[in-house]
Design a protein around this motif. Structure first.
Motif, PDB file in Angstrom:
ATOM      1  N   UNK A 417       0.823  -1.204   0.000  1.00  0.00           N
ATOM      2  CA  UNK A 417       0.000   0.000   0.000  1.00  0.00           C
ATOM      3  C   UNK A 417       0.860   1.258   0.000  1.00  0.00           C
ATOM      4  N   UNK A 418       1.896   1.283   0.859  1.00  0.00           N
ATOM      5  CA  UNK A 418       2.755   2.461   0.887  1.00  0.00           C
ATOM      6  C   UNK A 418       3.546   2.589  -0.414  1.00  0.00           C
ATOM      7  N   UNK A 419       4.050   1.474  -0.935  1.00  0.00           N
ATOM      8  CA  UNK A 419       4.789   1.518  -2.200  1.00  0.00           C
ATOM      9  C   UNK A 419       3.887   2.009  -3.328  1.00  0.00           C
ATOM     10  N   UNK A 420       2.646   1.536  -3.356  1.00  0.00           N
ATOM     11  CA  UNK A 420       1.706   1.960  -4.391  1.00  0.00           C
ATOM     12  C   UNK A 420       1.403   3.452  -4.286  1.00  0.00           C
ATOM     13  N   UNK A 421       1.348   3.970  -3.064  1.00  0.00           N
ATOM     14  CA  UNK A 421       1.104   5.406  -2.864  1.00  0.00           C
ATOM     15  C   UNK A 421       2.213   6.228  -3.505  1.00  0.00           C
ATOM     16  N   UNK A 422       3.465   5.852  -3.240  1.00  0.00           N
ATOM     17  CA  UNK A 422       4.602   6.589  -3.805  1.00  0.00           C
ATOM     18  C   UNK A 422       4.624   6.486  -5.325  1.00  0.00           C
ATOM     19  N   UNK A 423       4.400   5.293  -5.843  1.00  0.00           N
ATOM     20  CA  UNK A 423       4.438   5.092  -7.288  1.00  0.00           C
ATOM     21  C   UNK A 423       3.330   5.885  -7.977  1.00  0.00           C
ATOM     22  N   UNK A 424       2.161   5.908  -7.362  1.00  0.00           N
ATOM     23  CA  UNK A 424       1.061   6.678  -7.936  1.00  0.00           C
ATOM     24  C   UNK A 424       1.418   8.158  -8.047  1.00  0.00           C
ATOM     25  N   UNK A 425       2.083   8.681  -7.026  1.00  0.00           N
ATOM     26  CA  UNK A 425       2.484  10.094  -7.054  1.00  0.00           C
ATOM     27  C   UNK A 425       3.524  10.332  -8.141  1.00  0.00           C
ATOM     28  N   UNK A 426       4.472   9.411  -8.281  1.00  0.00           N
ATOM     29  CA  UNK A 426       5.506   9.562  -9.311  1.00  0.00           C
ATOM     30  C   UNK A 426       4.889   9.581 -10.706  1.00  0.00           C
ATOM     31  N   UNK A 427       3.929   8.737 -10.926  1.00  0.00           N
ATOM     32  CA  UNK A 427       3.317   8.621 -12.247  1.00  0.00           C
ATOM     33  C   UNK A 427       2.307   9.729 -12.548  1.00  0.00           C
ATOM     34  N   UNK A 428       1.818  10.397 -11.510  1.00  0.00           N
ATOM     35  CA  UNK A 428       0.754  11.385 -11.684  1.00  0.00           C
ATOM     36  C   UNK A 428       1.305  12.687 -12.261  1.00  0.00           C
ATOM     37  N   UNK A 429       0.895  13.028 -13.463  1.00  0.00           N
ATOM     38  CA  UNK A 429       1.344  14.264 -14.093  1.00  0.00           C
ATOM     39  C   UNK A 429       0.647  15.494 -13.507  1.00  0.00           C
ATOM     40  N   UNK A 430      -0.406  15.277 -12.728  1.00  0.00           N
ATOM     41  CA  UNK A 430      -1.079  16.412 -12.088  1.00  0.00           C
ATOM     42  C   UNK A 430      -0.320  16.899 -10.859  1.00  0.00           C
ATOM     43  N   UNK A 431       0.621  16.110 -10.395  1.00  0.00           N
ATOM     44  CA  UNK A 431       1.420  16.498  -9.237  1.00  0.00           C
ATOM     45  C   UNK A 431       2.573  17.400  -9.671  1.00  0.00           C
ATOM     46  N   UNK A 432       2.989  18.336  -8.820  1.00  0.00           N
ATOM     47  CA  UNK A 432       4.162  19.161  -9.143  1.00  0.00           C
ATOM     48  C   UNK A 432       5.399  18.286  -9.316  1.00  0.00           C
ATOM     49  N   UNK A 433       6.305  18.731 -10.151  1.00  0.00           N
ATOM     50  CA  UNK A 433       7.508  17.946 -10.431  1.00  0.00           C
ATOM     51  C   UNK A 433       8.308  17.694  -9.164  1.00  0.00           C
ATOM     52  N   UNK A 434       8.411  18.682  -8.292  1.00  0.00           N
ATOM     53  CA  UNK A 434       9.202  18.517  -7.083  1.00  0.00           C
ATOM     54  C   UNK A 434       8.589  17.460  -6.175  1.00  0.00           C
ATOM     55  N   UNK A 435       7.258  17.349  -6.160  1.00  0.00           N
ATOM     56  CA  UNK A 435       6.595  16.327  -5.351  1.00  0.00           C
ATOM     57  C   UNK A 435       6.862  14.945  -5.919  1.00  0.00           C
ATOM     58  N   UNK A 436       6.846  14.822  -7.245  1.00  0.00           N
ATOM     59  CA  UNK A 436       7.129  13.532  -7.882  1.00  0.00           C
ATOM     60  C   UNK A 436       8.580  13.118  -7.629  1.00  0.00           C
ATOM     61  N   UNK A 437       9.491  14.065  -7.655  1.00  0.00           N
ATOM     62  CA  UNK A 437      10.888  13.763  -7.363  1.00  0.00           C
ATOM     63  C   UNK A 437      11.046  13.267  -5.925  1.00  0.00           C
ATOM     64  N   UNK A 438      10.360  13.925  -5.016  1.00  0.00           N
ATOM     65  CA  UNK A 438      10.442  13.521  -3.615  1.00  0.00           C
ATOM     66  C   UNK A 438       9.863  12.127  -3.415  1.00  0.00           C
ATOM     67  N   UNK A 439       8.758  11.836  -4.087  1.00  0.00           N
ATOM     68  CA  UNK A 439       8.154  10.502  -3.977  1.00  0.00           C
ATOM     69  C   UNK A 439       9.100   9.428  -4.503  1.00  0.00           C
ATOM     70  N   UNK A 440       9.861   9.744  -5.552  1.00  0.00           N
ATOM     71  CA  UNK A 440      10.846   8.790  -6.078  1.00  0.00           C
ATOM     72  C   UNK A 440      11.938   8.521  -5.054  1.00  0.00           C
ATOM     73  N   UNK A 441      12.363   9.566  -4.350  1.00  0.00           N
ATOM     74  CA  UNK A 441      13.372   9.380  -3.300  1.00  0.00           C
ATOM     75  C   UNK A 441      12.831   8.488  -2.188  1.00  0.00           C
TER      76      UNK A 441
END
Length: 676
Positions: A417-441
């Motif tokens: 569930x936690x891994x899916x949350x992070x991956x969803x944020x990384x893949x979401x183009x509606x999220x700011x780029x900095x948020x997607x970068x942080x989710x990848x970290x």
């Protein structure tokens, strides 16, 4: 002459006889002496003067405004006097009696003034006047605010149980009958949830009340009001937020307030999410401040700070104990030297966040340890919600996220569930780029470091990130003119996450692991990787986006060593060519990172002319806070040396010296033409 006439004539003759004055006076004195002797008393003429015995001590007893229990007014009389005083005050007739009632609660019970008007009233008088106010609660409208606030500000926590019960009833009835005072009542109570003001709970004539008992009394009052007025929790929530101690307040204030907020959840469960979000938000602020402050110190000083901070905070400590939480955590050094003061502040903040996080670990632990699946999922939902709204958007949070790291590893379902949350944020183009970068970290660090994450989950996450990476590369490579962190930030962050996962979990990515072989039994001669793992990573590395130029040099260097030794991919020629490109400047912060990456580069702060390097920020690097790290024992994948590489002390420089033009040792298979 008759006998009657003879007798009358004789009487008249006798009355005319003259008796000398001296004879009469002398006879009178003789009669008085005779009667006095018969009575056993001295003659009044000869009575001695009154004299005092100097050996006898005389004292003047002090008087109070109430002459004693024998002169105490009855409860009924006091109740009636208060009713009349309030009515005359509100009608504008006069406020003299109203002022006298108010003064009873204003006078400090510790006062011992010779002026009777300022002498504290007796306990019986206090409780009868409080009961009188309770009986006339309907009359205490806004025109009586001075009296009401005098009662709220009075000393009540140090009195006996009988007064306490009446006072709590007064607070509840006042809040219910006069809603205008609800906020004042709650604010007064919340004010006692942090560091207890000095002298509270210590009144003459009463046993001393310690801090723990004071907190119990405050919670008893809050519980009573919330149960009496369920809607009162809506008023309480913003007060709890506004009264939270600031980051500059003492560790005692912050820790005590945190523990008492968690206690409120027991009788106001509707505030659970808001209270935990508030604590998390405060933790993150302190956490970030620690990282900023730690940058000013050398590595040795930073490690020494943690080693010396093993003393937990006693939030119920009495003010009579030796020492204080407000004393310097450095000792008795009163130096005003700025670096010393900063060091003291860092130590205080570390102790503060350590104890606060420990409280949250204790709160969240029961549902994950003994709860049902629904309870576990509900608790994780709350943690993930705070992660997305508070932790993830905050740059360089260092410790607060370990609540998720620990509890999400309690089961495979929670891990996913936690891994899916992070991956969803990384893949979401509606999220700011900095948020997607942080989710990848976060996902990279979580998968690399989580000891309870199965090899299957490691492979699944690696494959999903790889597919997204391939899609991103295909979308942007044609228009790409070279590495650009600002345009392709999520792409580079994903590559760096994959490199980090590979360094720690390469054993779980092998074909042998897919077949169920034990990782510890792998023979390096037989190590192979599925084609998909190698292909998408190879395409990304050698694309025009050139991620190895943008990813952190520390991570790239370690990946290059391991990948070369495992014959996975050879990147040294590319690294050499990248050296001829512009290299951004870095600052070494070397704070609490993993020993394998002791030199941690960070992205240049805003304001410089366009840094093109990713920060080597991995949120789940080893946790070293002394008190709360006990919760994370057994949660980590520790760095494991690679046979034939780390055992011999090899590094990238020595490996490069032994390489031939093709990039591999003569006795090793050469790379493919594509790799060359």
């Amino acid at each position: 002459m008759s006998i009657l006439k003879s007798s009358k004539l004789a009487t008249q003759n006798n009355s005319n006889v003259h008796v000398p004055a001296t004879v009469g006076k002398k006879r009178k004195m003789m009669d008085m002496e005779r009667s006095s002797q018969e009575a056993g008393t001295a003659s009044p003429v000869k009575r001695p003067r009154v004299q005092f015995d100097p050996a006898i001590e005389t004292r003047l007893l002090p008087r109070s405004s109430d002459e004693g229990q024998s002169t105490e007014k009855s409860s009924a009389l006091v109740r009636e006097e208060i009713r009349r005083a309030i009515q005359r005050h509100t009608s504008g007739v006069d406020s003299e009696a109203y002022t006298r009632v108010r003064k009873m609660f204003v006078i400090d019970p510790r006062t011992r003034d010779s002026d009777e008007s300022n002498y504290p009233p007796t306990p019986m008088s206090m409780i009868r006047h409080l009961m009188g106010l309770l009986s006339n609660i309907s009359l205490l409208d806004s025109s009586c605010s001075s009296l009401v606030h005098a009662v709220l500000s009075s000393e009540w926590l140090g009195r006996d149980e009988s007064y306490l019960k009446v006072f709590v009833r007064f607070l509840g009835n006042l809040s219910a009958a006069q809603s205008v005072y609800l906020r004042s009542v709650l604010k007064m109570l919340v004010n006692y949830l942090g560091e207890i003001p000095r002298g509270t709970g210590r009144l003459p004539g009463y046993p001393a009340i310690n801090n723990g008992e004071i907190y119990e009394r405050v919670h008893m009052a809050l519980r009573y009001i919330i149960q009496l007025l369920p809607a009162g929790s809506g008023t309480l929530s913003p007060i709890l937020s506004g009264q939270f101690p600031s980051e500059t307040d003492s560790a005692m204030a912050n820790v005590s307030y945190t523990r008492n907020l968690i206690r409120i959840i027991e009788y106001a469960p509707e505030l659970r999410a808001e209270i935990l979000a508030l604590i998390t938000e405060k933790l993150v602020k302190i956490d970030v401040q620690i990282q900023v402050d730690m940058e000013d110190f050398e590595d040795e000083v930073g490690q020494g700070i943690l080693e010396n901070l093993s003393r937990p905070i006693d939030f119920e400590a009495s003010e009579d104990k030796d020492g204080s939480d407000n004393e310097s955590v450095m000792g008795d050094d009163d130096s005003t030297d700025l670096p010393i003061q900063r060091l003291k502040t860092v130590k205080e903040n570390i102790r503060k966040i350590d104890s606060m996080i420990d409280n949250l670990f204790e709160f969240y632990s029961p549902p994950f340890a003994h709860g049902t699946d629904d309870e576990k999922n509900s608790a994780l939902d709350l943690l993930i919600s705070h992660f997305e709204s508070i932790i993830l958007p905050t740059y360089r949070s260092r410790h607060t996220q370990f609540l998720l790291f620990h509890f999400s590893q309690c089961s495979t379902d929670l891990v996913e569930r936690f891994a899916a949350t992070c991956i969803h944020i990384i893949f979401s183009k509606s999220q700011p780029a900095i948020t997607r970068q942080s989710a990848a970290a976060y996902i990279g660090s979580f998968v690399a470091r989580g000891k309870h994450i199965s090899p299957r989950v490691v492979r699944d996450v690696f494959d999903m990130l790889g597919e997204n990476l391939d899609s991103h590369r295909a979308q942007h490579e044609k228009s790409c003119r070279g590495p650009d962190l600002h345009r392709y930030g999520p792409f580079y962050a994903t590559v760096q996450a994959l490199l980090y996962i590979f360094c720690f979990r390469w054993r779980d990515l092998t074909t042998a692991s897919e077949d169920g072989a034990e990782n510890d039994d792998l023979d390096l001669e037989d190590v192979n990787f599925p084609p998909s793992v190698k292909e998408f990573l190879h395409r990304a590395i050698y694309s025009k986006l050139n991620p190895l130029k943008v990813c952190s040099p520390a991570i790239v260097s370690e990946f290059a060593r391991i990948a070369h030794h495992l014959r996975f991919i050879y990147v040294y020629p590319l690294l050499e060519s990248n050296k001829r490109l512009r290299v951004s400047s870095f600052r070494s912060i070397t704070t609490l990172s993993d020993p394998r990456f002791t030199i941690v580069e960070r992205e240049t702060r805003a304001g410089n002319n366009g840094s093109q390097q990713l920060d080597a920020y991995f949120p789940f690097d080893p946790y070293q806070l002394p008190q709360s790290r006990r919760w994370l024992e057994g949660d980590y994948v520790e760095w494991r040396g690679i046979p034939g590489l780390d055992d011999d002390g090899d590094d990238s420089d020595s490996v490069a010296e032994d390489q031939d033009a093709d990039g591999f040792d003569d006795d090793e298979p050469t790379a493919t033409d594509e790799e060359d």
